[in-house]
Write a protein that holds these residues in place. Structure first.
Motif, mmCIF file in Angstrom:
data_model
loop_
_atom_site.group_PDB
_atom_site.id
_atom_site.type_symbol
_atom_site.label_atom_id
_atom_site.label_comp_id
_atom_site.label_asym_id
_atom_site.label_seq_id
_atom_site.Cartn_x
_atom_site.Cartn_y
_atom_site.Cartn_z
ATOM 1 N N LEU A 125 43.335 41.271 -0.327
ATOM 2 C CA LEU A 125 42.948 39.835 -0.432
ATOM 3 C C LEU A 125 41.448 40.792 -0.582
ATOM 4 C CD1 LEU A 125 42.412 37.276 -2.165
ATOM 5 C CD2 LEU A 125 42.151 36.005 0.270
ATOM 6 N N SER A 126 40.223 40.615 -1.294
ATOM 7 C CA SER A 126 39.051 41.123 -1.596
ATOM 8 C C SER A 126 38.726 40.353 -2.349
ATOM 9 C CB SER A 126 39.370 42.521 -2.142
ATOM 10 O OG SER A 126 39.838 43.284 -2.547
ATOM 11 N N GLY A 127 36.994 40.254 -1.785
ATOM 12 C CA GLY A 127 36.332 39.396 -3.711
ATOM 13 C C GLY A 127 34.794 40.302 -2.807
ATOM 14 N N GLY A 128 33.956 39.671 -4.405
ATOM 15 C CA GLY A 128 32.423 39.550 -3.241
ATOM 16 C C GLY A 128 31.736 40.590 -4.711
ATOM 17 N N ILE A 129 30.260 41.241 -4.542
ATOM 18 C CA ILE A 129 29.519 42.065 -5.084
ATOM 19 C C ILE A 129 30.061 43.228 -5.716
ATOM 20 C CG2 ILE A 129 28.029 42.502 -5.985
ATOM 21 C CD1 ILE A 129 26.744 39.975 -4.860
ATOM 22 N N ALA A 187 28.458 44.568 -2.320
ATOM 23 C CA ALA A 187 28.574 44.355 -1.048
ATOM 24 C C ALA A 187 30.391 43.513 -1.158
ATOM 25 C CB ALA A 187 27.944 42.741 -0.923
ATOM 26 N N LEU A 188 30.969 44.230 -0.682
ATOM 27 C CA LEU A 188 32.753 43.913 -0.878
ATOM 28 C C LEU A 188 33.250 43.509 0.520
ATOM 29 C CD1 LEU A 188 33.855 46.996 -2.055
ATOM 30 C CD2 LEU A 188 32.749 44.456 -3.466
ATOM 31 N N ARG A 236 40.503 43.013 8.301
ATOM 32 C CA ARG A 236 39.552 42.176 7.924
ATOM 33 C C ARG A 236 38.488 44.095 7.637
ATOM 34 N NH1 ARG A 236 36.577 38.840 10.399
ATOM 35 N NH2 ARG A 236 35.155 40.238 11.174
ATOM 36 N N THR A 237 37.868 43.695 5.751
ATOM 37 C CA THR A 237 37.470 45.016 5.782
ATOM 38 C C THR A 237 36.113 44.918 5.993
ATOM 39 O OG1 THR A 237 38.405 45.678 4.122
ATOM 40 C CG2 THR A 237 39.550 46.814 6.056
ATOM 41 N N THR A 238 35.162 45.396 5.758
ATOM 42 C CA THR A 238 33.587 45.135 4.963
ATOM 43 C C THR A 238 33.311 46.292 4.222
ATOM 44 O OG1 THR A 238 33.817 42.768 6.308
ATOM 45 C CG2 THR A 238 31.514 44.515 5.323
ATOM 46 N N THR A 239 32.327 46.522 3.496
ATOM 47 C CA THR A 239 31.991 47.324 2.755
ATOM 48 C C THR A 239 30.586 46.801 1.894
ATOM 49 O OG1 THR A 239 33.956 48.396 1.953
ATOM 50 C CG2 THR A 239 32.661 49.306 0.614
ATOM 51 N N LEU A 240 29.433 47.905 2.344
ATOM 52 C CA LEU A 240 28.475 47.821 1.982
ATOM 53 C C LEU A 240 27.537 48.762 0.993
ATOM 54 C CD1 LEU A 240 26.084 45.635 4.706
ATOM 55 C CD2 LEU A 240 27.794 44.513 3.005
#
Length: 481
Positions: free
Chosen positions: A140-144, A328-329, A346-350
């Protein structure tokens, strides 16, 4: 698989803040526009209306905002106009085009804002020839996903161009509305003139029949040649032909009105007297300053098209410079649905990316040249629209200034012809005047009456034309139903 979501941990918020903070200088340039400043061109027409014997004096300071009901005061004509505004297909098409243009502004403007998305997935893999829980994975992922920094105003200029295109379309819709109202008023007046011409032809048929009977009696009595009878019959058949032609013209007037109204209508709404039509048509003051022409919807349409072309130069210029996008994900991925939202999943990508075309064989710079050329063409269209508006209005004012004298002369000529026909017929019946004199007098009266109706129709048409060329009704554009 990774999916972005709107909510994020504080650590990710701090990372986003640092990334955006580093981009603030670039963001500050977002207000920059590469489009040249728009300046309305000088009006390519004289500042005052022509004056002289052909023109009436003008004392109004400017054109007032009016509605068609103030110019076309007859309730029957107003009823036809109201039906047309509700049913005319050209007006419906214009309204639909306007609705599409307005919506397109929102479509174009949406590029200036971040696009937020949300995705999810569940995958079952085959492991060792069997299926089971160990083969499942969830994400599941979301963001800009991508947000372009409008450093050089490309997106803003594109929005500005589309907004002006929509305003140009709105003015075009007002042009359709204005033309529709004027066409209905003109057709209404033409029907009245044709009805009068039919009555004149019918009256001439009756008069010519009397002349034929008298000529036949004189021929039978041996006191008139056959040529007298034939000349009387020529007048009679000409009038009969005109009766048939005018009946067809009236039917065509009804057909034209039905097309304009967009539906069938009550025939009682059509006039039968041209003088009544003239009395019901008001006049639109022209004003001394020709800047009133800038209110004409076709001129407004051309100016907004020019503004749109001006903004497109900014779009083309901005494409010479690099584009920078931010992302920004935040997402979650796990082989267990129950552990999907654990911190370990959790994974974060900027990120930030840039794109700059270094070489494309001059295509980008040629795009600027194309935009400039299109702006020059739009300027020429605008100036031509103003010049055309001035010429049309000046011509209508010239007609208005002379129609009064033309109508007076036509009425006087008709009255003289009527008196001459009456006197000649009386002397002919007493055997003093010749049959040729009598027939010529009848023909002259018939021609004079037709010519007078034509002048009266021109008076009515001139008032409709002034309504049309001066921008007429300043009501808003039609709304799509």
């Amino acid at each position: 698989m990774t999916t972005q979501i709107m909510t994020s941990p504080r650590s990710m918020q701090r990372r986003i803040a640092r990334l955006l903070g580093s981009a603030l200088p670039a963001l500050a340039l977002g207000a920059c526009s590469m489009a040249p400043e728009y300046v309305r061109p000088e009006m390519p027409a004289p500042q005052t209306w022509p004056v002289g014997d052909a023109y009436l004096a003008r004392s109004e300071a400017g054109l007032p905002i009016v509605s068609y009901s103030q110019i076309f005061t007859d309730a029957r004509l107003q009823s036809l106009i109201e039906q047309a505004l509700a049913n005319n297909r050209d007006l419906r098409q214009a309204a639909a085009n306007l609705a599409a243009a307005r919506a397109q502004v929102t479509v174009t403007r949406s590029s200036q804002f971040p696009e937020v998305g949300l995705t999810s997935s569940a995958t079952d893999r085959e492991t060792g020839g069997g299926f089971g829980l160990n083969g499942m994975s969830y994400a599941l992922s979301g963001g800009i996903s991508s947000y372009e920094l409008d450093l050089f105003g490309r997106l803003a200029s594109a929005t500005d161009a589309q907004r002006n295109t929509a305003l140009s379309t709105e003015a075009a819709a007002r042009t359709v509305r204005l033309g529709l109202v004027a066409d209905i008023a003109q057709t209404w007046a033409v029907h009245a003139a044709d009805a009068e011409l039919l009555r004149i032809a019918q009256a001439t048929v009756i008069s010519a029949q009397d002349s034929v009977r008298l000529s036949e009696a004189r021929l039978s009595g041996g006191i008139a040649p056959r040529t007298e009878l034939r000349q009387a019959q020529q007048v009679l058949e000409t009038a009969r032909g005109d009766v048939a032609a005018q009946k067809a013209a009236l039917a065509q007037d009804v057909n034209a009105m039905r097309l304009l109204v967009g539906a069938d209508f009550d025939r009682a709404l059509l006039p039968e007297d041209i003088d009544t039509v003239i009395d019901s048509l008001g006049t639109v003051p022209a004003g001394m300053d020709t800047s009133v022409l800038l209110r004409r919807p076709d001129v407004v349409e051309a100016e907004y098209a020019l503004r749109a072309a001006n903004a497109n130069i900014g779009v083309a210029r901005a494409q010479l410079f690099p584009t920078i996008s931010l992302s920004a994900l935040v997402g979650f991925a796990s082989t267990s649905l129950s552990a999907l939202f654990d911190s370990a999943s959790r994974t974060t990508t900027l990120g930030a990316s840039g794109d700059w075309s270094i070489f494309n064989a001059g295509g980008t710079r040629a795009g600027v040249t194309v935009a400039r050329a299109q702006q020059e063409a739009a300027l020429a269209v605008y100036e031509k629209a103003v010049q055309n508006a001035f010429a049309e209005t000046a011509d209508a004012l010239a007609d208005q200034g002379t129609l009064g004298e033309r109508l007076r002369a036509a009425s006087a000529f008709t009255e003289a012809s009527r008196d001459n026909a009456t006197l000649t017929e009386a002397t002919y019946r007493r055997g003093i005047a010749s049959s040729l004199d009598n027939l010529d007098a009848q023909r002259s009266l018939y021609t004079a009456r037709i010519a007078e109706i034509a002048v009266r129709l021109a008076v009515a048409g001139n008032r409709v034309t002034l309504y049309r060329v001066l921008g007429g009704d300043q009501a808003s554009a039609p709304e799509a139903s």
